[in-house]
Scaffold this motif. Structure first.
Motif, PDB file in Angstrom:
ATOM      1  N   GLU A   3     -15.830  -0.512   2.003  1.00 43.79           N
ATOM      2  CA  GLU A   3     -14.889  -1.776   1.664  1.00 43.79           C
ATOM      3  C   GLU A   3     -13.661  -1.567   1.297  1.00 43.79           C
ATOM      4  N   THR A   4     -12.559  -1.654   2.018  1.00 42.17           N
ATOM      5  CA  THR A   4     -11.433  -1.206   1.618  1.00 42.17           C
ATOM      6  C   THR A   4     -10.709  -1.908   0.588  1.00 42.17           C
ATOM      7  N   VAL A   5     -10.175  -1.078  -0.414  1.00 37.89           N
ATOM      8  CA  VAL A   5      -9.593  -1.745  -1.567  1.00 37.89           C
ATOM      9  C   VAL A   5      -8.142  -1.860  -1.481  1.00 37.89           C
ATOM     10  N   VAL A   6      -7.641  -0.793  -1.108  1.00 39.48           N
ATOM     11  CA  VAL A   6      -6.215  -0.603  -0.892  1.00 39.48           C
ATOM     12  C   VAL A   6      -5.851  -0.353   0.545  1.00 39.48           C
ATOM     13  N   SER A   7      -4.646  -0.899   0.712  1.00 38.71           N
ATOM     14  CA  SER A   7      -4.274  -0.796   2.329  1.00 38.71           C
ATOM     15  C   SER A   7      -2.755  -0.620   2.437  1.00 38.71           C
ATOM     16  N   VAL A   8      -2.273   0.370   2.336  1.00 40.23           N
ATOM     17  CA  VAL A   8      -0.589   0.856   2.402  1.00 40.23           C
ATOM     18  C   VAL A   8      -0.294   0.666   3.773  1.00 40.23           C
ATOM     19  N   ARG A   9       0.712  -0.105   4.069  1.00 37.74           N
ATOM     20  CA  ARG A   9       1.339  -0.120   5.703  1.00 37.74           C
ATOM     21  C   ARG A   9       2.709   0.004   5.647  1.00 37.74           C
ATOM     22  N   GLU A  10       3.154   1.263   6.399  1.00 33.65           N
ATOM     23  CA  GLU A  10       4.576   1.486   6.612  1.00 33.65           C
ATOM     24  C   GLU A  10       5.401   1.395   5.344  1.00 33.65           C
ATOM     25  N   LEU A  11       4.977   1.720   4.327  1.00 33.23           N
ATOM     26  CA  LEU A  11       5.680   1.622   3.156  1.00 33.23           C
ATOM     27  C   LEU A  11       7.066   2.544   3.225  1.00 33.23           C
ATOM     28  N   GLN A  12       8.184   1.817   2.790  1.00 35.26           N
ATOM     29  CA  GLN A  12       9.534   2.446   2.666  1.00 35.26           C
ATOM     30  C   GLN A  12      10.200   2.208   1.529  1.00 35.26           C
ATOM     31  N   ALA A  33     -10.969   3.095   0.564  1.00 33.49           N
ATOM     32  CA  ALA A  33     -12.120   2.422   0.369  1.00 33.49           C
ATOM     33  C   ALA A  33     -12.955   2.462  -1.132  1.00 33.49           C
ATOM     34  N   LYS A  34     -13.721   1.471  -1.453  1.00 34.41           N
ATOM     35  CA  LYS A  34     -14.185   1.402  -2.984  1.00 34.41           C
ATOM     36  C   LYS A  34     -14.970   2.691  -2.889  1.00 34.41           C
ATOM     37  N   GLY A  35     -14.735   3.353  -4.299  1.00 33.57           N
ATOM     38  CA  GLY A  35     -15.377   4.547  -4.395  1.00 33.57           C
ATOM     39  C   GLY A  35     -14.913   5.815  -3.848  1.00 33.57           C
ATOM     40  N   ARG A  36     -13.917   5.667  -3.079  1.00 34.90           N
ATOM     41  CA  ARG A  36     -13.361   6.766  -2.312  1.00 34.90           C
ATOM     42  C   ARG A  36     -12.244   7.277  -2.796  1.00 34.90           C
ATOM     43  N   THR A  37     -11.805   8.551  -2.516  1.00 35.53           N
ATOM     44  CA  THR A  37     -10.696   9.120  -3.221  1.00 35.53           C
ATOM     45  C   THR A  37      -9.931   9.684  -2.025  1.00 35.53           C
ATOM     46  N   LEU A  38      -8.344   9.176  -2.000  1.00 29.94           N
ATOM     47  CA  LEU A  38      -7.586   9.649  -0.970  1.00 29.94           C
ATOM     48  C   LEU A  38      -6.631  10.959  -1.794  1.00 29.94           C
ATOM     49  N   GLY A  39      -6.667  12.239  -1.388  1.00 27.13           N
ATOM     50  CA  GLY A  39      -5.874  13.117  -1.976  1.00 27.13           C
ATOM     51  C   GLY A  39      -4.376  13.033  -1.271  1.00 27.13           C
ATOM     52  N   ILE A  40      -3.392  13.300  -1.953  1.00 24.11           N
ATOM     53  CA  ILE A  40      -2.022  13.307  -1.306  1.00 24.11           C
ATOM     54  C   ILE A  40      -1.689  14.521  -1.616  1.00 24.11           C
ATOM     55  N   MET A 207     -14.220   2.886  -8.593  1.00 25.99           N
ATOM     56  CA  MET A 207     -12.817   2.780  -8.212  1.00 25.99           C
ATOM     57  C   MET A 207     -12.423   3.430  -6.991  1.00 25.99           C
ATOM     58  N   ALA A 208     -11.632   2.922  -6.219  1.00 30.68           N
ATOM     59  CA  ALA A 208     -10.667   3.631  -5.400  1.00 30.68           C
ATOM     60  C   ALA A 208      -9.610   4.617  -5.892  1.00 30.68           C
ATOM     61  N   VAL A 209      -9.455   5.875  -5.850  1.00 30.83           N
ATOM     62  CA  VAL A 209      -8.571   6.684  -6.187  1.00 30.83           C
ATOM     63  C   VAL A 209      -7.555   7.414  -5.375  1.00 30.83           C
TER      64      VAL A 209
END
Ligand SMILES: Nc1ncnc2c1ncn2[C@@H]1O[C@H](COP(=O)(O)OP(=O)(O)OP(=O)(O)O)[C@@H](O)[C@H]1O
Ligand code: SF4
Ligand SMILES: [Mg+2]
Lengths: 324, 322
Positions: A3-12, A33-40, A207-209
């Motif tokens: 379940e997508t919580v955050v969706s960033v698009r073409e951020l500038q 998504a909910k409960g998932r972690t994106l590392g940057i 949480m989405a992290v």
């Protein structure tokens, strides 16, 4: 079920400097998504923090978000009026920072700093908010929460301060947590504890992290997916194991060869010659061309766009490393 | 904490004692003594008379003896007798102290009310036109001599547009009701207060601006914003609360310079305060008045330094007294 919580698009995001506009973040997109972690990940100055502040809409002049969208449960945060955004900050989107010493106000007690957020968002009385704050301090494993509640930040150790910071950020149960290098300033042993804590709380609150670091060792422990950034742009995005095992972008490969381990603060990049070009003098075409061992003519003429090459794996490169 | 206070108090007393002797000594170095004044005023006085008077008043004794006499007199609660005013020192001093406190207090309140918002405003618009003009104004306040401001104010608001009295403390009029007397008193305060405020406004604006810019550049401001707090709250509870720490010191210390600044202002406006009293009594060799007034000023400055230390500790929890 994702379940997508955050969706960033073409951020500038652009900084209007004396030397002209600087694109600190240029066309970054990702979903969490909910409960998932994106590392940057990415070297210092590649725009990890600016990306996070942009998502929180904390960019101040001379900086400005100049394009894209940030959808939280489908609602674009970038088009909300500021007052509405204030309702979301700290309640639906929360952030923890690298330096817990400077990120906490030195003249206010931990308790006060927690209460002002809880009262603001949860509509509780001061007494109820105190209960809530103590509960959170307990949850993040701070011994003697009642005493710590009345303490000033300087009376806590670095690790305890970061725990307090986490307790504060999560006190209103956000859907989305941004952690901007939360372990970089800490001792190695403490780093591991804080990582575990964040993971434990993430499971509990679903949480989405978004976890920012320049330590790939940390990433492999905590992230489900990884986004690699270079000079404000995205290079490669993939599920963590896939990125670690089969990196395709020359920059990712170089980054992995720098053998990062937990505890190393700056990744050394022996495999990459040269330095990151300053954003003013970015060449036309691929931003990595000056340091890339696989550069071809096309790289100097055109900027590669992120393209899906497999399920969940995207790449911005004209001459990627072979799939092993 | 108590230990700290006691130690500081002891220090203060020692400093006051040393300064009082130094000051007494300086006064004896000044040409002339009170008897010379009497001779000038009374041509019938002979040299023998003068010598007799000197012995009578103990003026022929060495400095340290005279100083000791003076100290024991003060310690006994007697402030001495003013030769020029022909009343006990305590009588004239009380009134002028009150007048000066009123002047300096009003100037301080006015300065803070004007300077703090201006300084914060400039800080938030750092580098803008607003900031530029506020800075210009502050520099003017700091660099223009206060007697000049006083004279300009008198010319503008007492001579060309005569809405305020040019000087004095009250009007000479015995038929005023208490209400009228109060208004009259306030009207006499306006120009001296404005003139005295000018310098401190300039100083306070500069310090407020710097302290606020510094506070707002801290990471915890971003944390406060990330918590969703309103802008006002971020500004006041997180920004200004921290800017307050350096400001407290500056403001407390400047309270003592307000007193010395009052000497010029009171003299220009013929305002009946301690500053003018000191000025006149030194001019007229009125030792007793000058010494007591001087000691009060010195104690006040030291007291304010002490207060600054204490308040600083209260405002910043990171400071501990040991
Ligand atoms: N206030 C500013 N004015 C001008 N440029 C800025 C400003 N803040 C950031 N930048 C630009 O944005 C770029 C990215 O900065 P950012 O702080 O996001 O890097 P980072 O990836 O978080 O690095 P680090 O790992 O050191 O935290 C910087 O290289 C700089 O050029
Ligand atoms: S696009 Fe070209 S220069 Fe850029 S990373 Fe790929 S091969 Fe290297
Ligand atoms: Mg950063």
């Amino acid at each position: 079920m994702t379940e997508t919580v955050v969706s960033v698009r073409e951020l500038q995001t652009t900084f209007h400097t004396r030397a002209g506009p600087v694109r600190a973040v240029d066309g970054i997109s990702y979903d969490i998504a909910k409960g998932r972690t994106l590392g940057i990940v990415g070297e210092s100055g590649c725009g990890k923090s600016v990306t996070s502040y942009s998502v929180m809409r904390l960019i101040e002049p001379p900086g400005e978000i100049t394009g894209g969208s940030v959808l939280l449960d489908g609602e674009d945060l970038l088009s909300l009026p500021e007052e509405r955004m204030q309702d979301y900050r700290g309640s639906r989107v929360a952030m923890i920072f690298q330096e817990p010493m400077t990120a906490l106000n030195p003249v206010l007690t931990i308790g006060y700093q927690m209460d002002e957020q809880i009262v603001r968002h949860m509509g509780l009385t001061r007494r109820q908010s105190r209960e809530r704050a103590l509960e959170m301090l307990e949850l993040v494993g701070i011994p003697a929460p009642r005493e710590r509640y009345a303490s000033y930040p300087h009376q806590l150790s670095g690790g305890m301060r970061q725990r307090a910071m986490i307790a504060m950020a999560l006190s209103c149960e956000p859907d989305f947590l941004i952690a901007d290098e939360p372990t970089t300033a800490l001792d190695v042993t403490i780093q591991g504890q804080i990582l575990e804590l964040i993971q434990k709380l993430q499971e509990r609150l679903h949480m989405a992290v978004q976890f920012i670091t320049h330590d790939l060792g940390v990433i492999s422990e905590i992230a489900d997916d990884v986004l690699v950034m270079y000079a404000g742009t995205a290079c490669e995005k993939a599920p963590t194991h896939r990125l670690m095992d089969a990196p395709r972008h020359p920059y990712t490969v170089a980054l992995l060869q720098s053998i990062p381990r937990i505890g190393r603060r700056e990744p050394r990049l022996p495999a990459i010659g040269g330095t990151v070009p300053t954003l003013h003098e970015l060449p036309a075409g691929c931003p990595f061309q000056n340091r890339c061992p696989r550069v071809v003519d096309r790289c100097r003429a055109e900027r590669p766009a992120m393209t899906a090459i497999a399920e969940g794996h995207e790449l911005a490169c004209f001459n990627p490393v072979e799939d092993r | 904490m108590t230990g700290f206070i006691l130690r500081r108090l002891a220090q203060t007393v020692v400093v006051i004692a040393l300064l009082s002797f130094f000051c007494y000594f300086l006064m004896t170095l000044m040409p002339g003594d009170p008897i010379d004044e009497m001779i000038a005023a009374n041509p019938n006085m002979t040299a023998e008379d003068a010598q007799r008077l000197r012995e009578l008043h103990g003026l022929d004794q060495p400095v340290h003896k005279r100083y000791w006499n003076w100290v024991t007199m003060i310690a006994g609660g007697d402030l001495g007798y003013s030769r020029t005013y022909r009343v006990p020192v305590s009588e004239i001093l009380g009134r002028s102290l009150l007048n000066t406190s009123l002047l300096a207090g009003a100037a301080l309140v006015l300065s803070l009310l004007v300077a703090i918002p201006l300084g914060v405003w400039a800080a938030l618009r750092k580098g803008s036109r607003v900031d530029y003009f506020v800075n210009l104004f502050a520099f003017a306040g700091i660099s223009v001599p206060s007697f000049w401001i006083a004279i300009v104010l008198i010319l503008l608001f007492a001579v060309y547009i005569p809405i305020f009295p040019a000087g004095g403390t009250t009007s000479i009029d015995f038929g005023m009701t208490p209400g009228e007397a109060l208004v009259d008193r306030a009207r006499h305060l306006v120009l001296p207060v404005l003139s005295l405020s000018f310098l401190s406004i300039g100083t306070f604006v500069r310090y407020t601006r710097a302290a606020m810019i510094d506070a707002m550049s801290n990471d915890y401001i971003r944390t406060a914003r990330a918590k969703g707090l309103s802008w006002d709250r971020v500004l006041i509870v997180h920004g200004f609360r921290n800017a307050l720490i350096p400001l407290i010191t500056i403001v407390t210390l400047s309270f003592s310079t307000l007193f010395s600044g009052a000497i010029i202002t009171e003299t220009v406006f013929a305002y009946d305060g301690v500053g003018r009293l000191v000025f006149l009594s030194i001019q007229r060799n009125d030792f007793n008045v000058a010494m007591v007034a001087f000691m009060i000023s010195v104690s006040w400055v030291l007291l304010m330094n002490f207060a600054a230390d204490l308040l600083y500790g209260l405002a910043d929890p990171r400071i501990t007294y040991s």
